[in-house]
Motif scaffolding. Structure first.
Motif, PDB file in Angstrom:
ATOM      1  N   LEU A 130       0.823  -1.216   0.000  1.00 35.68           N
ATOM      2  CA  LEU A 130       0.000   0.000   0.000  1.00 35.68           C
ATOM      3  C   LEU A 130       0.855   1.263   0.000  1.00 35.68           C
ATOM      4  N   GLY A 131       2.188   1.091  -0.027  1.00 36.33           N
ATOM      5  CA  GLY A 131       3.083   2.243  -0.054  1.00 36.33           C
ATOM      6  C   GLY A 131       3.453   2.775   1.314  1.00 36.33           C
ATOM      7  N   LEU A 132       3.131   2.053   2.375  1.00 44.87           N
ATOM      8  CA  LEU A 132       3.475   2.509   3.718  1.00 44.87           C
ATOM      9  C   LEU A 132       4.911   2.110   4.050  1.00 44.87           C
ATOM     10  N   GLN A 133       5.594   2.956   4.787  1.00 44.22           N
ATOM     11  CA  GLN A 133       6.934   2.632   5.259  1.00 44.22           C
ATOM     12  C   GLN A 133       6.776   1.894   6.585  1.00 44.22           C
ATOM     13  N   VAL A 134       6.995   0.585   6.553  1.00 44.20           N
ATOM     14  CA  VAL A 134       6.803  -0.259   7.727  1.00 44.20           C
ATOM     15  C   VAL A 134       8.080  -0.260   8.548  1.00 44.20           C
ATOM     16  N   LEU A 135       7.983   0.184   9.799  1.00 42.38           N
ATOM     17  CA  LEU A 135       9.138   0.264  10.676  1.00 42.38           C
ATOM     18  C   LEU A 135       9.295  -0.991  11.524  1.00 42.38           C
ATOM     19  N   ASP A 136       8.174  -1.591  11.903  1.00 37.49           N
ATOM     20  CA  ASP A 136       8.227  -2.760  12.776  1.00 37.49           C
ATOM     21  C   ASP A 136       6.913  -3.520  12.652  1.00 37.49           C
ATOM     22  N   VAL A 137       6.994  -4.836  12.679  1.00 36.68           N
ATOM     23  CA  VAL A 137       5.800  -5.677  12.744  1.00 36.68           C
ATOM     24  C   VAL A 137       6.073  -6.748  13.777  1.00 36.68           C
ATOM     25  N   ARG A 138       5.177  -6.876  14.730  1.00 40.16           N
ATOM     26  CA  ARG A 138       5.254  -7.934  15.735  1.00 40.16           C
ATOM     27  C   ARG A 138       3.851  -8.480  15.910  1.00 40.16           C
ATOM     28  N   LEU A 139       3.721  -9.579  16.631  1.00 41.25           N
ATOM     29  CA  LEU A 139       2.401 -10.175  16.804  1.00 41.25           C
ATOM     30  C   LEU A 139       1.430  -9.139  17.359  1.00 41.25           C
ATOM     31  N   GLY A 140       0.374  -8.891  16.614  1.00 42.04           N
ATOM     32  CA  GLY A 140      -0.678  -7.992  17.063  1.00 42.04           C
ATOM     33  C   GLY A 140      -0.526  -6.534  16.699  1.00 42.04           C
ATOM     34  N   ALA A 141       0.619  -6.123  16.167  1.00 37.32           N
ATOM     35  CA  ALA A 141       0.790  -4.697  15.882  1.00 37.32           C
ATOM     36  C   ALA A 141       1.837  -4.469  14.798  1.00 37.32           C
ATOM     37  N   ALA A 162      -1.131   9.320  11.989  1.00 40.31           N
ATOM     38  CA  ALA A 162      -2.343   8.532  11.738  1.00 40.31           C
ATOM     39  C   ALA A 162      -3.225   9.174  10.668  1.00 40.31           C
ATOM     40  N   GLU A 163      -3.208  10.493  10.589  1.00 34.60           N
ATOM     41  CA  GLU A 163      -4.050  11.198   9.617  1.00 34.60           C
ATOM     42  C   GLU A 163      -3.610  10.908   8.179  1.00 34.60           C
ATOM     43  N   ALA A 164      -2.365  10.515   7.998  1.00 29.73           N
ATOM     44  CA  ALA A 164      -1.841  10.256   6.653  1.00 29.73           C
ATOM     45  C   ALA A 164      -2.130   8.830   6.173  1.00 29.73           C
ATOM     46  N   VAL A 165      -2.616   7.978   7.068  1.00 26.04           N
ATOM     47  CA  VAL A 165      -2.898   6.578   6.709  1.00 26.04           C
ATOM     48  C   VAL A 165      -4.250   6.500   6.013  1.00 26.04           C
ATOM     49  N   ASP A 166      -4.304   5.809   4.898  1.00 27.88           N
ATOM     50  CA  ASP A 166      -5.569   5.575   4.191  1.00 27.88           C
ATOM     51  C   ASP A 166      -6.236   4.372   4.845  1.00 27.88           C
ATOM     52  N   TRP A 167      -6.991   4.629   5.920  1.00 27.89           N
ATOM     53  CA  TRP A 167      -7.555   3.574   6.747  1.00 27.89           C
ATOM     54  C   TRP A 167      -8.471   2.622   5.974  1.00 27.89           C
ATOM     55  N   PRO A 168      -9.331   3.101   5.097  1.00 30.34           N
ATOM     56  CA  PRO A 168     -10.177   2.153   4.347  1.00 30.34           C
ATOM     57  C   PRO A 168      -9.352   1.174   3.496  1.00 30.34           C
ATOM     58  N   ARG A 169      -8.283   1.666   2.840  1.00 31.05           N
ATOM     59  CA  ARG A 169      -7.432   0.771   2.037  1.00 31.05           C
ATOM     60  C   ARG A 169      -6.690  -0.225   2.919  1.00 31.05           C
ATOM     61  N   VAL A 170      -6.188   0.238   4.069  1.00 28.19           N
ATOM     62  CA  VAL A 170      -5.491  -0.662   5.000  1.00 28.19           C
ATOM     63  C   VAL A 170      -6.451  -1.738   5.494  1.00 28.19           C
ATOM     64  N   ARG A 171      -7.642  -1.311   5.911  1.00 31.39           N
ATOM     65  CA  ARG A 171      -8.651  -2.257   6.406  1.00 31.39           C
ATOM     66  C   ARG A 171      -8.977  -3.295   5.342  1.00 31.39           C
ATOM     67  N   ALA A 172      -9.203  -2.851   4.101  1.00 31.74           N
ATOM     68  CA  ALA A 172      -9.564  -3.764   3.012  1.00 31.74           C
ATOM     69  C   ALA A 172      -8.424  -4.741   2.703  1.00 31.74           C
ATOM     70  N   ALA A 173      -7.188  -4.242   2.670  1.00 33.31           N
ATOM     71  CA  ALA A 173      -6.038  -5.112   2.369  1.00 33.31           C
ATOM     72  C   ALA A 173      -5.851  -6.165   3.459  1.00 33.31           C
ATOM     73  N   LEU A 174      -5.991  -5.755   4.718  1.00 32.97           N
ATOM     74  CA  LEU A 174      -5.826  -6.704   5.811  1.00 32.97           C
ATOM     75  C   LEU A 174      -6.954  -7.733   5.833  1.00 32.97           C
ATOM     76  N   GLU A 175      -8.177  -7.283   5.568  1.00 30.85           N
ATOM     77  CA  GLU A 175      -9.295  -8.226   5.536  1.00 30.85           C
ATOM     78  C   GLU A 175      -9.135  -9.224   4.398  1.00 30.85           C
ATOM     79  N   ALA A 176      -8.642  -8.787   3.259  1.00 39.26           N
ATOM     80  CA  ALA A 176      -8.420  -9.691   2.127  1.00 39.26           C
ATOM     81  C   ALA A 176      -7.374 -10.752   2.481  1.00 39.26           C
ATOM     82  N   ALA A 177      -6.440 -10.399   3.375  1.00 42.60           N
ATOM     83  CA  ALA A 177      -5.407 -11.341   3.805  1.00 42.60           C
ATOM     84  C   ALA A 177      -5.829 -12.103   5.071  1.00 42.60           C
ATOM     85  N   ARG A 178      -7.090 -11.963   5.446  1.00 41.16           N
ATOM     86  CA  ARG A 178      -7.681 -12.673   6.597  1.00 41.16           C
ATOM     87  C   ARG A 178      -7.213 -12.156   7.966  1.00 41.16           C
ATOM     88  N   PHE A 179      -6.930 -10.861   8.033  1.00 43.13           N
ATOM     89  CA  PHE A 179      -6.620 -10.205   9.291  1.00 43.13           C
ATOM     90  C   PHE A 179      -7.716  -9.181   9.557  1.00 43.13           C
TER      91      PHE A 179
END
Length: 196
Positions: free
Chosen positions: A35-46, A53-70
């Motif tokens: 989605l073009g986000l610069q990911v700094l860290d990923v751990r279980l749950g976060a 937060a205002e710069a995040v396209d929340w609907p696109r993030v939500r849709a992408a995560l749901e498509a991947a079963r998260f």
């Protein structure tokens, strides 16, 4: 390549449900980077991404995560309960660690960077009608059910593993939750598996 932000740069933490293994961490990272986000860290749950937060396209993030079963956890209530649940599960499954029944809540709070009274007060403000102590007890006894159903550990050993100094205290709390003793619960689970 985008440079790593300095300490003054804003970051956003996304709390994500159903991330339970290393594969989930990899998939979430790929989805967010896609989605073009610069990911700094990923751990279980976060996952932590660069930017406010205002710069995040929340609907696109939500849709992408749901498509991947998260599932993206968006309310403060959902994230607190999920973080407490995650800390409880990590504590319960940590090899060799046995926390006394009364010390368990303080250890969970410390893992979340809070004192037990702070975490308890925050949990009370959620309006679920359940206390932090009640939630922790339910999570621990759910783990006891898991151990009874899937292991050959004796009931006394399970009680000690969960930090109970008294088998009677453990059995009494277990009985209040399940309406049967731990040994009866195990027999019922074994009989149910035998029917399959």
């Amino acid at each position: 390549m985008v440079p790593y932000p300095d300490a003054a740069s804003p970051t956003t933490v996304l709390y994500i449900k159903h991330m339970v293994c290393a594969r989930g961490i990899r998939v979430v990272r790929q989805e967010l980077e896609g989605l073009g986000l610069q990911v700094l860290d990923v751990r279980l749950g976060a996952a932590t991404v660069a930017g406010p937060a205002e710069a995040v396209d929340w609907p696109r993030v939500r849709a992408a995560l749901e498509a991947a079963r998260f599932a993206l956890l968006e309310t403060w209530h959902q994230t607190l309960v999920e973080r407490v649940s995650g800390a409880v599960n990590r504590r319960l499954r940590q090899p060799g660690e046995v926390l006394r029944h009364r010390a368990f809540g303080a250890a969970v709070a410390q893992e979340l960077g809070l004192s037990y009274p702070q975490l308890s007060a925050a949990f009370a403000r959620l309006g679920t009608g359940q206390t932090l102590a009640g939630f922790l007890l339910g999570e621990r006894l759910a783990y006891a059910q898991e151990l009874l159903a899937s292991s050959d550990l004796g009931v006394g050993l399970i009680a000690r593993r969960l930090g109970y100094s008294s088998l009677a205290h453990f059995s009494g709390q277990f009985r209040r939750l399940t309406r049967c003793s731990p040994s009866t619960y195990r027999r019922l689970q074994q009989a149910e598996v035998g029917l399959d």
